[in-house]
Motif scaffolding. Sequence first.
Motif, PDB file in Angstrom:
ATOM      1  N   GLN A   1      -3.627   0.618   4.093  1.00 48.64           N
ATOM      2  CA  GLN A   1      -2.662   0.782   5.186  1.00 48.64           C
ATOM      3  C   GLN A   1      -3.372   0.708   6.531  1.00 48.64           C
ATOM      4  OE1 GLN A   1      -0.879   4.581   4.272  1.00 48.64           O
ATOM      5  NE2 GLN A   1       0.961   3.632   3.470  1.00 48.64           N
TER       6      GLN A   1
ATOM      7  N   CYS B   1      -5.333   3.543  -1.050  1.00 53.13           N
ATOM      8  CA  CYS B   1      -4.049   3.083  -0.502  1.00 53.13           C
ATOM      9  C   CYS B   1      -3.978   3.324   1.001  1.00 53.13           C
ATOM     10  CB  CYS B   1      -2.889   3.797  -1.195  1.00 53.13           C
ATOM     11  SG  CYS B   1      -2.611   3.279  -2.896  1.00 53.13           S
TER      12      CYS B   1
ATOM     13  N   SER C   1       2.547   1.730  -3.361  1.00 47.34           N
ATOM     14  CA  SER C   1       1.589   2.102  -4.403  1.00 47.34           C
ATOM     15  C   SER C   1       1.272   3.591  -4.408  1.00 47.34           C
ATOM     16  CB  SER C   1       0.295   1.295  -4.236  1.00 47.34           C
ATOM     17  OG  SER C   1       0.542  -0.089  -4.376  1.00 47.34           O
ATOM     18  N   ILE C   2       1.392   4.257  -3.257  1.00 42.97           N
ATOM     19  CA  ILE C   2       1.132   5.696  -3.214  1.00 42.97           C
ATOM     20  C   ILE C   2       2.062   6.431  -4.177  1.00 42.97           C
ATOM     21  CG2 ILE C   2       1.247   7.776  -1.766  1.00 42.97           C
ATOM     22  CD1 ILE C   2       0.315   6.110   0.580  1.00 42.97           C
TER      23      ILE C   2
ATOM     24  N   ALA D   1       0.831  -1.215   0.000  1.00 41.32           N
ATOM     25  CA  ALA D   1       0.000   0.000   0.000  1.00 41.32           C
ATOM     26  C   ALA D   1       0.858   1.255   0.000  1.00 41.32           C
ATOM     27  CB  ALA D   1      -0.927  -0.014   1.202  1.00 41.32           C
TER      28      ALA D   1
END
Length: 500
Positions: free
Chosen positions: A138, A134, A113-114, A110
């Motif tokens: 988290q 995302c 992916s940000i 997560a």
Amino acid sequence: MKLLKKKHKPLHINDITIVDDDKLKKAITAAALGNAIEWFDFGVYGFLATVLGRIFFPGSSPTVQMIAALATFAVPFLVRPLGGIFFGMLGDKYGRQKILATTIVIMTIATFSIGLIPSYETAGLFAPLLLLLCKLAQGFSVGGEYSGAAIFVAEYAPDRKRGFLGSWLDFGSIAGFVLGAGVVVLISSIVGNEHMGEWGWRLPFFLALPLGLVGLHLRHQLEETPAFQKHVEAMEKESKDNLQDRPKLSFMEVATKYSKSFAICVGLVLVTNITYYVLLVYMPNYLSGSLHYSEDHGLLIIIAIMTGMLFVQPFVGLTSDKIGRKPFIIAGSIGLFLLSYPAFWLIQSDSVGLIFIGLLILAILLNCLIGVMASILPALFPTHVRYSALAISFNISIIIAGFTPAFVAWLVSLTQNLNMPAFYLMAISFIGLATAFTMPETANKPLRGATPTASDKEEAKEILSQHFDTIEQKVEELDETIAELEKKRQNLVDQHPKLD
């Protein structure tokens, strides 16, 4: 009908768990590193809130952008209780180690992916929506992360060293925050503010991937905690069906069946994490957005403060093993009430030295609280429901704490009063005091529902001897009480003609 009395067996030296030193070090390292990755993201996100506000929420004023970015930081806290319930039940059923290996994978993916999310200019509304997704992932994983890591360390740690060893868990939190902040400052200084806003902001999030892989490798090598292994063995002796039919706790069951422990956990988490988020998440934006202080200078001061906190953290944990956990909660809470306003008065000055002193005051008070939290919380609940109960209690209260940065920023914007963060900390100090005076002292005692744990054979013998001495003392006290009651009874009997 005769009542069957349960006979308690005497504690034997073999009943005391002796922890292998190498396994203990691996457990502490793996737990702390996972926590560091969690707070690495918090540090990066908090220190990039102004930049992220411009990227994902353009068209608004700088203040609204910052509040929106901090609100996005806070929204995932809403799903943390769901993650806590989900991972908590699995942790009590299948063990702590498997769940901690799972949560670190979700959290790493997560966070990484940000850094891949396109800007608002490229993707429109999909950009903030993807950011929110995302952050929700988290939040779900973190719902089981901190509770599980704290339990893992506590169940491995010897009773007489639980404060010191537990303090390393939040040492990892602070270290992750320092690393995240340091990476932001380093990248910003290399690429410049313009490129930082274009693409440089993505780089800190990409670093979560290698950190997560290291953390996963360490956690994959760990064995299950001794306390949970003993619990499973005891259940196997009673009935193999017990292994499949583990207790499943709901929020209402935790709040009622373990009401006192639940209240203590909520109070401690609130006072600690609200202080944490004010100092480490909101403060960078307060210095730059509200006080118009140089971003680079503000970040460097806070990084220096957090680095100092790393040295204080283990000292607090070590000292708590000597004098207890409660004195630190009391000192931290009283300090928040008396010193928050003076600290913010110093922070609002134009002097770098005075700003540093103001932040240092808040940092020391935070150390008093966070230095003992990881050793207190797992001791509140028994082994068979510890993960579920603690995850639910912790994450219910973290919802309120998680909205602190956005809420305080909104208060300052609404009132135009730069002292609102100080007033907020002063208000929550009463929660800390109430918690301190109602919580049991857990230092140097076995975890609830568990047998004692020692570092070596000699310490085990000392614990056993101390245990018997305590029993003998209590028996002597009871004998004295019984003798006094017998005298009182005889005096009353002597005054009545029909009693003998």
